[in-house]
Structure formats: structure tokens, C-alpha cells
Design a protein around this motif. Structure first.
Motif, PDB file in Angstrom:
ATOM      1  N   UNK A   1       0.896  -1.082   0.096  1.00 32.82           N
ATOM      2  CA  UNK A   1       0.161   0.070  -0.211  1.00 32.82           C
ATOM      3  C   UNK A   1       1.001   1.152   0.030  1.00 32.82           C
ATOM      4  N   UNK A   2       0.408   2.263  -0.752  1.00 31.02           N
ATOM      5  CA  UNK A   2       1.093   3.574  -0.690  1.00 31.02           C
ATOM      6  C   UNK A   2       0.285   4.425  -0.182  1.00 31.02           C
ATOM      7  N   UNK A   3       0.495   5.253   0.778  1.00 27.56           N
ATOM      8  CA  UNK A   3      -0.285   6.206   1.417  1.00 27.56           C
ATOM      9  C   UNK A   3       0.045   7.629   0.767  1.00 27.56           C
ATOM     10  N   UNK A   4      -1.076   8.325   0.343  1.00 31.83           N
ATOM     11  CA  UNK A   4      -0.608   9.655  -0.273  1.00 31.83           C
ATOM     12  C   UNK A   4      -0.535  10.662   1.009  1.00 31.83           C
ATOM     13  N   UNK A   5       0.308  11.660   0.809  1.00 33.55           N
ATOM     14  CA  UNK A   5       0.421  12.574   1.947  1.00 33.55           C
ATOM     15  C   UNK A   5      -0.886  12.931   2.449  1.00 33.55           C
ATOM     16  N   UNK A   6      -0.988  12.883   3.732  1.00 33.89           N
ATOM     17  CA  UNK A   6      -2.126  13.470   4.536  1.00 33.89           C
ATOM     18  C   UNK A   6      -3.276  12.444   4.597  1.00 33.89           C
ATOM     19  N   UNK A   7      -3.270  11.375   4.028  1.00 37.59           N
ATOM     20  CA  UNK A   7      -4.296  10.382   3.909  1.00 37.59           C
ATOM     21  C   UNK A   7      -4.526   9.502   5.110  1.00 37.59           C
ATOM     22  N   UNK A   8      -3.556   9.412   6.073  1.00 38.88           N
ATOM     23  CA  UNK A   8      -3.850   8.665   7.133  1.00 38.88           C
ATOM     24  C   UNK A   8      -4.801   9.331   8.133  1.00 38.88           C
ATOM     25  N   UNK A   9      -5.138  10.315   7.848  1.00 42.18           N
ATOM     26  CA  UNK A   9      -6.356  10.967   8.477  1.00 42.18           C
ATOM     27  C   UNK A   9      -7.375  11.404   7.265  1.00 42.18           C
ATOM     28  N   UNK A  10      -8.352  11.900   7.730  1.00 43.03           N
ATOM     29  CA  UNK A  10      -9.568  12.730   6.868  1.00 43.03           C
ATOM     30  C   UNK A  10      -8.681  13.469   5.985  1.00 43.03           C
ATOM     31  N   UNK A  11      -8.768  13.166   4.610  1.00 46.02           N
ATOM     32  CA  UNK A  11      -8.297  13.829   3.475  1.00 46.02           C
ATOM     33  C   UNK A  11      -9.079  14.268   2.420  1.00 46.02           C
ATOM     34  N   UNK A  12      -9.734  15.269   2.260  1.00 49.99           N
ATOM     35  CA  UNK A  12     -10.485  15.862   1.244  1.00 49.99           C
ATOM     36  C   UNK A  12     -10.044  16.751   0.209  1.00 49.99           C
ATOM     37  N   UNK A  13      -9.754  16.148  -0.886  1.00 54.03           N
ATOM     38  CA  UNK A  13      -9.244  16.825  -1.963  1.00 54.03           C
ATOM     39  C   UNK A  13      -9.688  16.739  -3.462  1.00 54.03           C
ATOM     40  N   UNK A  14      -9.710  17.430  -4.179  1.00 54.84           N
ATOM     41  CA  UNK A  14     -10.310  17.574  -5.635  1.00 54.84           C
ATOM     42  C   UNK A  14      -9.035  17.387  -6.668  1.00 54.84           C
ATOM     43  N   UNK A  15      -9.554  17.656  -7.921  1.00 54.87           N
ATOM     44  CA  UNK A  15      -8.399  17.425  -8.869  1.00 54.87           C
ATOM     45  C   UNK A  15      -7.205  18.372  -8.799  1.00 54.87           C
ATOM     46  N   UNK A  16      -6.039  17.955  -9.234  1.00 56.13           N
ATOM     47  CA  UNK A  16      -4.994  19.030  -9.220  1.00 56.13           C
ATOM     48  C   UNK A  16      -5.333  20.353  -9.753  1.00 56.13           C
ATOM     49  N   UNK A  17      -4.736  21.225  -9.108  1.00 55.05           N
ATOM     50  CA  UNK A  17      -3.720  21.555  -8.252  1.00 55.05           C
ATOM     51  C   UNK A  17      -4.111  21.191  -6.602  1.00 55.05           C
ATOM     52  N   UNK A  18      -5.455  21.063  -6.470  1.00 57.88           N
ATOM     53  CA  UNK A  18      -5.888  21.041  -5.234  1.00 57.88           C
ATOM     54  C   UNK A  18      -5.214  19.888  -4.371  1.00 57.88           C
ATOM     55  N   UNK A  19      -5.180  18.619  -5.127  1.00 54.69           N
ATOM     56  CA  UNK A  19      -4.421  17.594  -4.182  1.00 54.69           C
ATOM     57  C   UNK A  19      -3.251  17.348  -4.041  1.00 54.69           C
ATOM     58  N   UNK A  20      -2.341  18.805  -4.448  1.00 52.39           N
ATOM     59  CA  UNK A  20      -0.911  19.201  -4.336  1.00 52.39           C
ATOM     60  C   UNK A  20      -0.662  19.957  -3.331  1.00 52.39           C
ATOM     61  N   UNK A  21      -1.465  20.495  -2.611  1.00 50.02           N
ATOM     62  CA  UNK A  21      -1.083  21.551  -1.589  1.00 50.02           C
ATOM     63  C   UNK A  21      -0.265  20.805  -0.439  1.00 50.02           C
ATOM     64  N   UNK A  22       0.349  21.623   0.010  1.00 51.94           N
ATOM     65  CA  UNK A  22       1.222  21.171   1.124  1.00 51.94           C
ATOM     66  C   UNK A  22       0.413  20.537   2.379  1.00 51.94           C
ATOM     67  N   UNK A  23       0.802  19.472   2.885  1.00 51.80           N
ATOM     68  CA  UNK A  23       0.150  19.218   4.138  1.00 51.80           C
ATOM     69  C   UNK A  23       0.837  19.414   5.505  1.00 51.80           C
ATOM     70  N   UNK A  24       0.308  19.327   6.565  1.00 47.86           N
ATOM     71  CA  UNK A  24       0.904  19.662   7.967  1.00 47.86           C
ATOM     72  C   UNK A  24       1.329  18.429   8.593  1.00 47.86           C
ATOM     73  N   UNK A  25       2.467  18.387   9.222  1.00 47.42           N
ATOM     74  CA  UNK A  25       2.943  17.067   9.603  1.00 47.42           C
ATOM     75  C   UNK A  25       3.266  17.631  11.273  1.00 47.42           C
TER      76      UNK A  25
END
Length: 826
Positions: free
Chosen positions: A650-674
Motif C-alpha cells: 500500500x502507498x499512502x498519499x500525503x495526509x491520507x492517514x487522517x481525513x483527506x478531502x481533495x479535488x483534482x490537481x492542483x487542489x490535491x497537491x497542496x502542502x500538508x501539515x505534519x
């Protein structure tokens, strides 16, 4: 294409197959040092490897890195080679490896940044770099056509100027051929190895291969061993020196011979774990001879999503959509007809220059053929035959002459002949098909024709299906996803089980994904949308209400898609929704487009979005979303758990270990907080500080610059993710190449709503399927799950154990999913 594998791909002991990867989108705002700061947190999640977006030198400011300009350097804007090595050291200290994304198909068409291309434009076909690029020097009068001018050259001549040894046009710079700098401008332009032209000529006149229809990316000839060595030297050195452990290969379908390339790569890397971004159509199999671990995982995405889509409800939803939007069959009313019309449009417009090049090559082969059958074929007839065959392909491309007959079928040829008014001229179809199947020879020109046919086919499939038809056929937006099948998105659990068993048998180390940087909507958005297949009448009633109350939509298909968008996304910044829907209508190309924008229509879209979905009527959709939230939660958690425990890596996309609501790029390529440390183990008390250094945890709805997550670690989804990843790390044998996969079938009146499977007799995954339908039918009503022998501990609720026939209602008492581990006498 057989599903059997000849044998496992070897993996060096120092570079084992990952147990799980975590994808990071590197960009100037998120450099190697930011990734290194996130390593302690990511290691605490339980992944084994970081998966990095492209790391080689790219066009300055690039937000994705796929526009490579120099394969010999690690990107300076990300921190350079030392930054990458420092990230690798930090990752190693926390037990993590690195997988990197490589781009063998193309480079940026940016001469002032791309030295190799600069030299080709300066020296022409005699340049030592000329062999790098897929340029047709026989076309265009021996000049490379550069579609960069804002208008025909005569209208912008004053904007072109010679400056020493450089030709400048606004921000563009091109080298001047030796001895031409002092020529008058018109003669100077004629004397170059290139010709700057109006950008609109790219559609029909371009003489270099590009990535899909993107003229800013020029095709590479990595089939040439010298080009392969030059463009892979840095990556191979990073592998040899232990900085990098594995590879993701971007878009292999664009290559002349993907199988040969992958064989050379496999040999050069010593068999490192490698996955390929190959989009498999429904029923298609990855070529068994490819020496790779598998795909990047879009085939898994389709099967996971299909599990949570109600087949009967989808049929009703489709009927409601047709009644509401009244689309013409080939403009969004019927899936197959919509794809066919889109393919015709793309092939005769965006890819017209590719079709023309194929036609010229076919005509040359026919005219020079020693066999009489291909001769006397007019270019127009060959072009028509090519068009009619290409639009009928149902997969991306053939790979060899041997498998071409399964792709360019006899049935397709029979249909293609109907495009000809004169039956004798329809013989061109058979000639073209025989060329594709290798029946007229195997010389260099024949090989080139087959390769270019396949390359054009893959570009056509991507542009006509993913980038056009997905935006026209919109009854269920969650079905219009990369690798998806909108014409039949729902899957019976038995189909899912059969797929998983085949993956475990044939490709156990393949990648699996549910969200990526390329998905049109994140998994959590799609999980919410899938609930609509369980309440289609309710959804249609809500749309009737909001259509009466809100601003009139420019067209009903857009309205349907817009209301589904806000339902899936939930509360969010209106700008994100507006931007995604503007991209939607431009990609659809029905009323406006990227190159032929209709300002009045786009203004109407913006007004509708503001007053409707993002206005007061949108509250009614929000009410429905809130009412079905428990069922959205069941889909979100079920998707996450199935993904993390099914066969594959499995490959987890950044931020998807928690609720992650994103639309098509560039919306899904915004920096995430860690968080800088896992809240349970961090000692600095700063668990919400962002690893990218901004110190901004974001907001519930997200901003224009962040994904709206704050790095906190207390969501149900995070609990499920951590538990599954910990179990994979604790029991690697249960999920690896020697593991087993067995369906566990529930018994009782609601058995169809429980999907479960066992991994190697030591792990059981169980999830709730179609929970809203389940509630409408009266709940579990005594349904049980017959567990394999032994005692089974609930990893999501410590202290709970089950044996024998577990009551499903008890199993899912607190959470609509369960992850069980066998304990005791194993």
C-alpha cells in the motif's frame, strides 16, 4: 496476455520489498529538509519507505517535478544532492528507505533550462544530443517547430530580437546557429534549426513527440542505450550508493518499447523493487514478462471503490441523472458513446499531428512494400483507417506484434470498414491492421510504425477517457477516476476476492493506492459520493429542491456535477470548488475549453457556484451529507482498511492517514501539515507544528495553501491506519510474497453487507459494505462471521476477543470495520 508469472523478481537483501510506502509531493515550498523533519512522525505511522515525487532538476518553480531539465543533477530548489542524502540518512536512522519517481518518457521543452535541448536547437541533427529527442527532422523543412508565439509570426515579429548568440521572445530564449546572429530577422529565423511559430500550430504541425498533447514536454528516446545511460546515471548511482532503494516509473506507455526498457532498467538496478504507472483497463492484465513488482496500483483503486458502490443503486442513479440533465448519448448520456465521440475529437484535434505522422509513415511503408497487397493506398484512406481503428481500442496500447491482435481486434476492423463509402477503399483498414500486427515485415520502419501506433494509442486513451469523457459522463463522480470504469463501477465481492487472489498469486509486491497526486478526487471524497448509490431517490429530491432555490446553472450536467462535488467535499473554501469546476468544464470541452475559452459561459459557471453550491442552497446538500455521515464514515474506514491489508504494497498519499478531502490537481497537491513528533511520544509538546516550517496548522475547511489538516492524530481513520501498518510490520509474513489470501464469507440475512478476508491464517479484515442499505433492511439480524480456528484479538479495540462464529453486530459494535489478529496457540 496471460495472468501467470514466470517467477519472482529478485530483490537485494539490502533493499527489501517495502511493507508500505508514503508518498510526499516535493516542491519549492516542501523541500528535502521539510521531508526530513516529518520523518519521525512518518516512521511512527508504521510505513517502511518514503515515496518521493521526482527529485531531478526540473523547470524552476515546478510544483510537480515531471518537467525534468537535467538528469545529472538532483534538484537545487529541493536542496540538491546533499539535501537528498541528508534526508536518506535521517530516514535510515528511523528505519525508513526511499523510493523515488523517475520520468523516462519526456523532458521539459524549455531550452534555456534544458542544456541538451539547447545544444540540439543550436547544432541541429548533427548534435550529439540529437539522438536524445524524438524529433521528426524530415517534417517541418528540417526545423524543429516551437509553438511559443502568442500570434502568427508576422504579428509578433517586433517581439523577437537577436541578443548576441541568443534569440529572445519575452521570457523565452533560444540559441542562434553559428554565423547567423547578424542576419536580418526574417532570414535569421529561416536559418535556424528550429522555427518559432504561433502556439496554435502545435495541434497540426508539431514534429516532435510530446507527453500526451502537452507541447511543453518533449519525448525522449530511452530505447537508445546511450540515452538510457545518460538519463539514468544519477538515479543508478543513488541506488548503488544506498541513497535510494526502489523506483516508481512514470508513464511507461509513452515509450517505444516499454518491455525492453523495463528489462534494461531491471538489469541496471540489480532487480530493485520497481512499480510502473500502468493503467490497466477492466479485464486487462499486466504483461507477465515485464520484470517489475507490478503497477502503481490504480487497478486496486478500481476494485476497492467498486466494493463500496451499490450496483442496483448506481443503475437508479444513472436514470435519475439522465432525467435531470438530459444529456445526448454521446455527450454524457451513455458511457461507451461518450468515450467514442471524445476519442474522435481528441484524435482529429489535440492529436492531429500525431495522426498525421502515423499516416505519413504508413503511406511510406505501403508505397515501398515488396508485397503488392499494401500498395496503391491513398494517404487519406490510410489516415481514415488509422483513425477508425484507434478510436476503437479499449486498452491503452499493444506492446508487441504478438499481443496486437488482442488489442486491435478483428471486430474493431470490421466496424472500422463501415466508415468507407466504397468497399474497395475499406481495404486500407486491413492494411493498417496488418502493419500493426507485423505481417508486412520487421524492418526499422515497420518497428517504428508499430511503436508510434502504440504511443499514439496510449495518448489517445488518456486524453479521450481520463481528460475528456470523465468530465462529460457524470452520473457518479466517484466512478470517473484514474483506472476506473464509469460504465460499470460497482463490483460484486466475489469479483473483488478473485482479483485479490490473483494479485497475491501473480504480483504480490505490486503497488496499491486509493489516493494519489493524480486522482480526480481523494478516496475520502469518493467514499462519500459512493453513498449516493444507496440513496439515489433521496439525492434526486434534494437536487430538485436546490435547483428551484438557487442560481440557474449554465447547463444541467454541470449542475449535477457541481452539487455532487460539494456533497463529496463537504464544507470547504468556495475558491477550491470554483477552480475545480472551471477545470471540469474546460476538460469536458462541451461549452468552453482550455484553448477556446468562452468567457460568458465561464462567468455563468462562477456565478452559479457562488450562488448555488457555495450559497444558501448548498446548505440543503450539507444537511443530506450530515444525515448520511455514519455511512460515509463506514465507507471511509472500510476503504482505508481494505487498502492497507489487501495483497500488494500500500502507498499512502500525503495526509491520507487522517481525513483527506481533495479535488483534482492542483487542489490535491497542496502542502500538508505534519506534527514534528508523534503526540504519544514527542517530548517537545509541539505536536501541531508543521513540518514544512510554516507553523500554520491550517483550518477545518482548508485554505488556498494547505490541505486543511492540522497534524493531529486522533481520528478513527488514523487509528485504523496505525493499527493496520503496525500489524503489517509485526507480521510481515502474513502480507508478503509467500502470504495467502482467503475470503471469509459471512452467514445470515445480511451476509452481503460484510466483506472479510484472511491473510495467511493470522489476520482477518472485516468491513461493512453498503451500510445505508443495511440500515434500511433492518440491520445485521443475527448475521455471523465464521472465523478461522483460534482466538482473535481486535487490534482496534484492545481487550476484545472473538472465536468461532462471531456475531457481526458485536464485531462492528463501535466501528464499522474490524482488524483481527490471531493470538495464543498459533
Amino acid at each position: 496476455m496471460t495472468p501467470e508469472r514466470p517467477g519472482p523478481v529478485p530483490s537485494p537483501a539490502a533493499s527489501p520489498v517495502p511493507s508500505a510506502t508514503y508518498r510526499l509531493q516535493l516542491q519549492p515550498d516542501f523541500r528535502f529538509e521539510a521531508a526530513a523533519a516529518a520523518v519521525p512522525y512518518l516512521a511512527s505511522l508504521g510505513v517502511s519507505h518514503l515515496h518521493l515525487s521526482p527529485v531531478l532538476e526540473a523547470v524552476p518553480g515546478s510544483r510537480h517535478g515531471y518537467d525534468v531539465v537535467d538528469h545529472a543533477r538532483v534538484r537545487a530548489e529541493l536542496g540538491g544532492e546533499e539535501g537528498l542524502r541528508a534526508l536518506a540518512r535521517t530516514a535510515r536512522e528511523h528505519g525508513l528507505g526511499l523510493v523515488v519517481d523517475i520520468v523516462p518518457n519526456h523532458m521539459a521543452m524549455s531550452p534555456r533550462h534544458n542544456r541538451a535541448l539547447w545544444e540540439v536547437l543550436r547544432e541541429g541533427p548533427e548534435s550529439p544530443y540529437a539522438r536524445w529527442f524524438d524529433i521528426d527532422w524530415r517534417a517541418g523543412g528540417g526545423q524543429v517547430l516551437l509553438p511559443v508565439l502568442g500570434a502568427p509570426v508576422g504579428e509578433v515579429l517586433d517581439d523577437l530580437r537577436a541578443d548576441g548568440g541568443v534569440l529572445r521572445y519575452h521570457e523565452h530564449a533560444f540559441p542562434l546557429r553559428d554565423g547567423t546572429a547578424d542576419l536580418p530577422l526574417p532570414q535569421l529565423l529561416d536559418a535556424q534549426w528550429y522555427r518559432p511559430v504561433w502556439w496554435r500550430l502545435a495541434r497540426t504541425e508539431l514534429n516532435y513527440r510530446r507527453f500526451f498533447s502537452i507541447s511543453e514536454l518533449i519525448g525522449l528516446r530511452v530505447e537508445d542505450p546511450e540515452v538510457f545511460e545518460a538519463t539514468h546515471a544519477m538515479v543508478l548511482r543513488l541506488l548503488r550508493e544506498g541513497v535510494v532503494d526502489g523506483l516508481r516509473v512514470d508513464h511507461p506507455d509513452g515509450l517505444a518499447d516499454p518491455g525492453a526498457y523495463l528489462a534494461r532498467l531491471h538489469e541496471a538496478t540489480g532487480g530493485r523493487w520497481t512499480v510502473v504507472e500502468k493503467i490497466l483497463a477492466d479485464g486487462e492484465r499486466l504483461p507477465d514478462a515485464w520484470p517489475v513488482a507490478g503497477t502503481t496500483g490504480y487497478d486496486a483503486l478500481r476494485h476497492v471503490d467498486g466494493l463500496f458502490t451499490d450496483p442496483a443503486g448506481y443503475g437508479e442513479l444513472l436514470g435519475r441523472y439522465r432525467a435531470f440533465a438530459a444529456p445526448q448519448p454521446d455527450r454524457g448520456g451513455d458511457w461507451a458513446a461518450t468515450v467514442r465521440r471524445a476519442a474522435y475529437r481528441v484524435l482529429t484535434h489535440e492529436l492531429a499531428t500525431e495522426l498525421d505522422r502515423l499516416t505519413r509513415l504508413a503511406h511510406r511503408l505501403c508505397a515501398a512494400s515488396p508485397q503488392p497487397a499494401p500498395r496503391d493506398r491513398a494517404p487519406w484512406a490510410l489516415g481514415t483507417a488509422l483513425r477508425e481503428l484507434l478510436v476503437r481500442l479499449e486498452v491503452y496500447r499493444p506492446y508487441t506484434a504478438a499481443d496486437a491482435g488482442e488489442v486491435v481486434t478483428g471486430e474493431a476492423a470490421a466496424e472500422a470498414r463501415l466508415a468507407f463509402a466504397v468497399p474497395e477503399e475499406a481495404g486500407a483498414v486491413d492494411v493498417v491492421r496488418d502493419l500493426v500486427l507485423g505481417r508486412y515485415g520487421d524492418g526499422p520502419d515497420h518497428e517504428e510504425f508499430r511503436a508510434r501506433f502504440a504511443q499514439t494509442a496510449s495518448a489517445l486513451r488518456a486524453k479521450s477517457v481520463e481528460d475528456t469523457a470523465f468530465y462529460r459522463y457524470v452520473p457518479l463522480l466517484s466512478a470517473t477516476e484514474v483506472g476506473g470504469n464509469p460504465g460499470g463501477p460497482a463490483l460484486d465481492p466475489e469479483v473483488f476476492h478473485a482479483y485479490c487472489a490473483r494479485v497475491q498469486r501473480d504480483w504480490p509486491a505490486t503497488g496499491t493506492v486509493v489516493s494519489t497526486h493524480d486522482t480526480k478526487r481523494s478516496a475520502d471524497v469518493r467514499a462519500a459520493l459512493a453513498v449516493l448509490t444507496e440513496c439515489p431517490a433521496r439525492w434526486a429530491n434534494v437536487l430538485t429542491e436546490v435547483a428551484r432555490a438557487g442560481e440557474g446553472a449554465p447547463d444541467p450536467q454541470l449542475a449535477w456535477a457541481a452539487w455532487q462535488t460539494v456533497f463529496g467535499l463537504g464544507p470547504a473554501d468556495g475558491g477550491r470548488i470554483r477552480d475545480a469546476l472551471l477545470k471540469h468544464v474546460r476538460e469536458a470541452g462541451l461549452h468552453t475549453g482550455w484553448t477556446e475559452r468562452v468567457a460568458s459561459y465561464e462567468e455563468a459557471v462562477e456565478a452559479f457556484v457562488a450562488a448555488g453550491p457555495c450559497g444558501a442552497p448548498g446548505e440543503r446538500v450539507a444537511e443530506l451529507r450530515k444525515a448520511v455521515e455514519p455511512h460515509v464514515r463506514a465507507n471511509v474506514l472500510g476503504t482505508a482498511l481494505v487498502h492497507l491489508t489487501m495483497p500488494g504494497v500500500p502507498d499512502l498519499y500525503q495526509g491520507t492517514e487522517r481525513e483527506y478531502l481533495a479535488l483534482v490537481d492542483p487542489d490535491n497537491r497542496r502542502p500538508v501539515g505534519f506534527p514534528t513528533a508523534h503526540p504519544a511520544t514527542g517530548s517537545d509538546g509541539e505536536s501541531k507544528e508543521r513540518a514544512d516550517g510554516t507553523g500554520d496548522p491550517g483550518s477545518a475547511g482548508g485554505t488556498d495553501d494547505t490541505d486543511g489538516t492540522d497534524g493531529t492524530d486522533d481520528t478513527d481513520k488514523t487509528v485504523v491506519t496505525r493499527a493496520a501498518l503496525a500489524l503489517r510490520a509485526r507480521r510481515p509474513g502474513a502480507f508478503g510474497g509467500a502470504a495467502t489470501y482467503e475470503p471469509v464469507r459471512a452467514e445470515g440475512p445480511a451476509a452481503a453487507h460484510c466483506v472479510a478476508f484472511a491473510r495467511s491464517g493470522g489476520v482477518v479484515t472485516a468491513v461493512t459494505r453498503l451500510s445505508l442499505r443495511l440500515a434500511q433492511e433492518g440491520g445485521w439480524r443475527g448475521t455471523t462471521l465464521p472465523l478461522p480456528p483460534g482466538r482473535w484479538a481486535d487490534t482496534l479495540a484492545p481487550g476484545r476477543e472473538f472465536t468461532g462464529h462471531a456475531h457481526v453486530e458485536e464485531l462492528f459494535a463501535d466501528t464499522p470495520v474490524a482488524l483481527l489478529e490471531r493470538v495464543g496457540d498459533e
